[in-house]
Design a protein around this motif. Structure first.
Motif, mmCIF file in Angstrom:
data_model
loop_
_atom_site.group_PDB
_atom_site.id
_atom_site.type_symbol
_atom_site.label_atom_id
_atom_site.label_comp_id
_atom_site.label_asym_id
_atom_site.label_seq_id
_atom_site.Cartn_x
_atom_site.Cartn_y
_atom_site.Cartn_z
ATOM 1 N N UNK A 17 9.281 9.014 8.157
ATOM 2 C CA UNK A 17 7.886 8.632 7.969
ATOM 3 C C UNK A 17 7.021 9.884 8.073
ATOM 4 N N UNK A 18 6.475 10.333 6.934
ATOM 5 C CA UNK A 18 5.655 11.537 6.936
ATOM 6 C C UNK A 18 4.325 11.231 6.263
ATOM 7 N N UNK A 19 3.262 11.081 7.039
ATOM 8 C CA UNK A 19 1.988 10.697 6.437
ATOM 9 C C UNK A 19 1.199 11.892 5.916
ATOM 10 N N UNK A 20 1.856 13.028 5.688
ATOM 11 C CA UNK A 20 1.132 14.188 5.162
ATOM 12 C C UNK A 20 2.049 14.924 4.186
ATOM 13 N N UNK A 21 1.429 15.774 3.366
ATOM 14 C CA UNK A 21 2.192 16.551 2.400
ATOM 15 C C UNK A 21 2.492 17.915 3.008
ATOM 16 N N UNK A 22 3.761 18.349 2.968
ATOM 17 C CA UNK A 22 4.057 19.663 3.539
ATOM 18 C C UNK A 22 3.311 20.770 2.783
ATOM 19 N N UNK A 23 2.745 21.704 3.534
ATOM 20 C CA UNK A 23 1.957 22.771 2.910
ATOM 21 C C UNK A 23 2.683 24.102 2.930
ATOM 22 N N UNK A 24 3.727 24.211 3.747
ATOM 23 C CA UNK A 24 4.484 25.460 3.771
ATOM 24 C C UNK A 24 5.937 25.139 4.112
ATOM 25 N N UNK A 25 6.843 26.085 3.878
ATOM 26 C CA UNK A 25 8.267 25.839 4.158
ATOM 27 C C UNK A 25 8.544 25.578 5.631
ATOM 28 N N UNK A 26 7.548 25.869 6.487
ATOM 29 C CA UNK A 26 7.785 25.650 7.902
ATOM 30 C C UNK A 26 7.358 24.247 8.341
ATOM 31 N N UNK A 27 6.905 23.414 7.408
ATOM 32 C CA UNK A 27 6.426 22.081 7.753
ATOM 33 C C UNK A 27 7.546 21.046 7.773
ATOM 34 N N UNK A 28 7.214 19.939 8.458
ATOM 35 C CA UNK A 28 8.111 18.787 8.462
ATOM 36 C C UNK A 28 7.977 18.061 7.130
ATOM 37 N N UNK A 29 8.960 17.243 6.801
ATOM 38 C CA UNK A 29 8.978 16.652 5.463
ATOM 39 C C UNK A 29 9.860 15.418 5.431
ATOM 40 N N UNK A 65 0.813 -1.214 0.000
ATOM 41 C CA UNK A 65 0.000 0.000 0.000
ATOM 42 C C UNK A 65 0.845 1.262 0.000
ATOM 43 N N UNK A 66 2.138 1.103 0.371
ATOM 44 C CA UNK A 66 2.972 2.291 0.558
ATOM 45 C C UNK A 66 3.344 2.935 -0.772
ATOM 46 N N UNK A 67 3.500 4.267 -0.775
ATOM 47 C CA UNK A 67 3.903 4.999 -1.982
ATOM 48 C C UNK A 67 4.849 6.132 -1.658
ATOM 49 N N UNK A 68 5.196 6.857 -2.700
ATOM 50 C CA UNK A 68 6.206 7.904 -2.520
ATOM 51 C C UNK A 68 5.604 9.301 -2.591
ATOM 52 N N UNK A 69 4.286 9.400 -2.479
ATOM 53 C CA UNK A 69 3.644 10.710 -2.681
ATOM 54 C C UNK A 69 4.256 11.796 -1.806
ATOM 55 N N UNK A 70 4.302 11.552 -0.492
ATOM 56 C CA UNK A 70 4.766 12.626 0.396
ATOM 57 C C UNK A 70 6.249 12.936 0.202
ATOM 58 N N UNK A 71 7.046 11.877 -0.059
ATOM 59 C CA UNK A 71 8.483 12.151 -0.203
ATOM 60 C C UNK A 71 8.782 12.817 -1.548
ATOM 61 N N UNK A 72 7.981 12.489 -2.579
ATOM 62 C CA UNK A 72 8.141 13.171 -3.865
ATOM 63 C C UNK A 72 7.868 14.661 -3.708
ATOM 64 N N UNK A 73 6.733 14.950 -3.072
ATOM 65 C CA UNK A 73 6.382 16.358 -2.875
ATOM 66 C C UNK A 73 7.439 17.040 -2.002
ATOM 67 N N UNK A 74 7.947 16.317 -1.006
ATOM 68 C CA UNK A 74 9.007 16.863 -0.161
ATOM 69 C C UNK A 74 10.245 17.215 -0.977
ATOM 70 N N UNK A 75 10.612 16.282 -1.866
ATOM 71 C CA UNK A 75 11.773 16.522 -2.727
ATOM 72 C C UNK A 75 11.554 17.763 -3.594
ATOM 73 N N UNK A 76 10.339 17.859 -4.151
ATOM 74 C CA UNK A 76 10.026 19.017 -4.990
ATOM 75 C C UNK A 76 10.162 20.327 -4.204
ATOM 76 N N UNK A 77 9.580 20.318 -3.003
ATOM 77 C CA UNK A 77 9.698 21.492 -2.125
ATOM 78 C C UNK A 77 11.163 21.857 -1.897
ATOM 79 N N UNK A 110 12.162 13.233 2.075
ATOM 80 C CA UNK A 110 12.511 13.309 0.656
ATOM 81 C C UNK A 110 12.738 11.899 0.122
ATOM 82 N N UNK A 111 12.750 11.764 -1.184
ATOM 83 C CA UNK A 111 12.879 10.447 -1.809
ATOM 84 C C UNK A 111 14.047 9.609 -1.277
ATOM 85 N N UNK A 112 15.273 10.143 -1.248
ATOM 86 C CA UNK A 112 16.382 9.294 -0.809
ATOM 87 C C UNK A 112 16.186 8.789 0.618
#
Ligand SMILES: Nc1ncnc2c1ncn2[C@@H]1O[C@H](COP(=O)(O)OP(=O)(O)OP(=O)(O)O)[C@@H](O)[C@H]1O
Ligand SMILES: [Mg+2]
Lengths: 265, 284
Positions: free
Chosen positions: B220-232, B59-71, B234-236
């Motif tokens: 382990x980040x079960x949410x997508x960061x919404x601002x630069x002040x959020x936890x995150x 079930x696991x995916x890379x959504x949050x870490x991808x977005x983290x990397x982008x940020x 990344x893919x690696x």
């Protein structure tokens, strides 16, 4: 004190010379490239600087619009007056000076832009925005260098598409567009073919009723053809200066004669 | 044996050895990519990109870490680009050439070779603790910006140096100020080279895990960061996390993640190569 009229504005001057060089010595670090030069250039004349390689011609011509300012360790002693103003005075605005004293280089060096933008560059950096004014000036400058008919349908094309001779005439047009009173040329035809060279010589001849020219050249025929005065330099010294006619037919110094006859340097 | 005969033998021996070493390198690389492809390719599907991390490997995916990397990449770019280009302009166009600028130059080149973990430790002290950013995106981006800054400065300086002096002369001779000449001639002329350097620098930032772990990126980040002040994350780091799990399903996920990471950096490098070749053609 006299008043000379130049380009509509009245300029206070101490003399009628366009350029007056007084006891000028220049140094690259410890090396003295020019030694106590005295030379005056009259308005609306062509002065040729000749002499063997390394004698200081480029150094002198680049002093006249302060292009040597960017060389670390370069130093000037003495005075250089342009329209009566000491151009090495602290109060002088170098950018303003260069608008009055334009320069054309040995190798054609157009900007990697369109033909139009090349000629308009000097106006745009002055903050001039008025389109019709810029267009008028571009057309006039291109006509002055007899390039207009060749490029009028291609003004938007990149300047690199022009031939070497056309590029050099474009560079002259670009210089004229900011309406300088003095135009410096450092071996402007040495990279060009004979026909392009002839065209540029013709241009200088036509334009000298409106501008003062100082030209460095290694081509003795060229100096003889287009200049009113010739100055001969040797190892940083000004050996002889006089009417071109006299310098070429009856030089006062043996060294000059040797050089001109091609047995020298 | 004659001297020249011996030299020729050494020549031959060395060229054979060169071919063998090159081949070993390429073979190992191909083997590695082969194994990863075999393990991970089947795992890549749309859901892998859009799923949150999970306790269950399927079930696991890379959504949050991808977005983290982008940020992280965007923030790093914003922080490092203006600074790096300004520094390069200063060093090339304004600083007097001398002892001081030589020392600066050597130091900047050396900084490009400092291990990334050192930047992490520096970032931890300055950004996380002193500036109080803790483990948020901004602390990570500041740290990576430091890491890529020397690369951007060196590349930009080279690109600026490649702009012909005759063009600058022409600009000055028409009455342009130094700033106008830099802005209107030097930077446009150097833009291709700068672009190449920046992309290579960012592709380095995309692959970094160590310094980000030090400055508090999460595994382990079960949410997508919404601002630069959020936890995150990344893919690696996500990949690293999966590899360290015992279940086989997670190592498949890790292989898939590595493939994605490889694809991203490869794409960035291709863009950089493209710019470099176009830029070289233009300057000829
Ligand atoms: N940037 C520089 N730094 C140090 N020395 C220089 C520099 N430019 C020129 N020189 C020296 O100053 C002297 C005069 O050079 P300059 O370029 O004025 O000669 P030139 O008469 O124009 O020669 P050419 O006919 O070859 O163009 C030469 O000895 C040269 O080596
Ligand atoms: Mg010269």
């Amino acid at each position: 004190m006299t008043e000379t009229k130049q380009h509509g504005e009245t300029v206070q001057t101490e003399s009628r010379s366009a350029i007056e060089i007084r006891n000028l010595s220049t140094y690259y670090g410890d090396f003295r490239a020019l030694d106590d030069i005295n030379l005056t250039v009259d308005p609306m004349t062509v002065t040729a600087l000749i002499g063997p390689s390394g004698c200081g011609k480029s150094t002198l011509i680049r002093v006249l619009n302060r292009m040597n300012d960017y060389i670390d360790g370069f130093r000037v002693e003495g005075q250089v007056l342009v329209d009566g103003q000491d151009i090495y005075d602290k109060k002088v605005n170098v950018e303003q000076l260069r608008k009055r004293v334009g320069m054309v280089f040995q190798k054609p060096n157009p900007f990697p832009k369109s033909i139009f933008e090349n000629v308009a560059y000097g106006l745009k950096i002055q903050g001039i925005k008025e389109k019709s004014f810029i267009e008028e000036r571009v057309v006039k400058s291109l006509q002055q260098v007899v390039l207009w008919d060749e490029v009028k349908d291609n003004l938007k094309k990149n300047a690199f598409g022009l031939s070497g001779g056309q590029q050099q005439r474009l560079c002259i047009a670009r210089t004229l567009a900011v309406e300088p009173s003095i135009v410096l040329m450092d071996e402007p035809t040495s990279a060009l073919d004979p026909i392009s060279t002839a065209k540029i010589e013709e241009l200088v001849f036509e334009l000298k009723s409106q501008y003062t020219f100082v030209i460095v050249t290694h081509n003795m025929q060229q100096a003889a053809r287009i200049s009113d005065k010739t100055a001969f330099f040797y190892m940083g010294n000004l050996i002889e200066v006089g009417d071109t006619q006299q310098i070429f037919t009856n030089p006062g110094v043996k060294r000059t004669e040797y050089y001109i006859r091609g047995q020298f340097g | 044996m004659t001297n020249s005969g011996r030299n020729r033998l050494i020549d031959r021996a060395f060229s054979v050895w060169g071919v063998v070493s090159t081949f070993i390198g390429i073979a190992l690389l191909l083997m590695f990519i082969g194994i990863i492809l075999y393990d991970g390719l089947g795992r890549i599907n749309w859901a892998f990109f859009t799923s949150l991390p999970s306790r269950f490997p399927e079930k696991a995916g890379i959504y949050t870490s991808m977005v983290g990397t982008l940020w992280i990449v965007v923030l790093t770019l914003i922080l490092s680009l203006p600074l790096g280009i300004s520094a390069a302009i200063y060093l090339e166009e304004y600083a007097k050439k001398g002892r001081f600028s030589n020392i600066l130059e050597i130091n900047i080149s050396n900084l490009a070779g400092v291990p990334s973990i050192i930047y992490g430790l520096l970032g931890l002290q300055i950004f996380s603790r002193t500036m109080g950013l803790g483990g948020n995106l901004l602390a990570g981006a500041f740290t990576l910006a430091l890491l890529v800054l020397p690369i951007i400065i060196v590349a930009t300086r080279e690109a600026i140096r490649a702009v012909p002096g005759s063009i600058k002369d022409a600009s000055y001779a028409l009455g342009a100020t130094k700033w106008q000449t830099i802005w209107l001639q030097v930077l446009p002329g150097a833009s291709g080279g700068i672009m190449t350097g920046v992309i290579l620098a960012l592709s380095r930032a995309v692959g970094e895990a160590a310094p980000l772990i030090v400055v508090g990126a999460l595994a382990y980040v079960p949410f997508v960061p919404a601002s630069p002040m959020d936890q995150y994350s990344v893919l690696p780091i996500q990949i690293f996390n999966w590899i360290s799990r015992p279940q086989a399903g997670f190592s498949t996920n890790a292989a898939a993640g590595i493939l994605i990471l490889l694809a991203i950096t490869l794409a960035m490098n291709l863009v950089a190569v493209y710019y470099r070749s176009r830029y070289q053609r233009k300057s000829n």
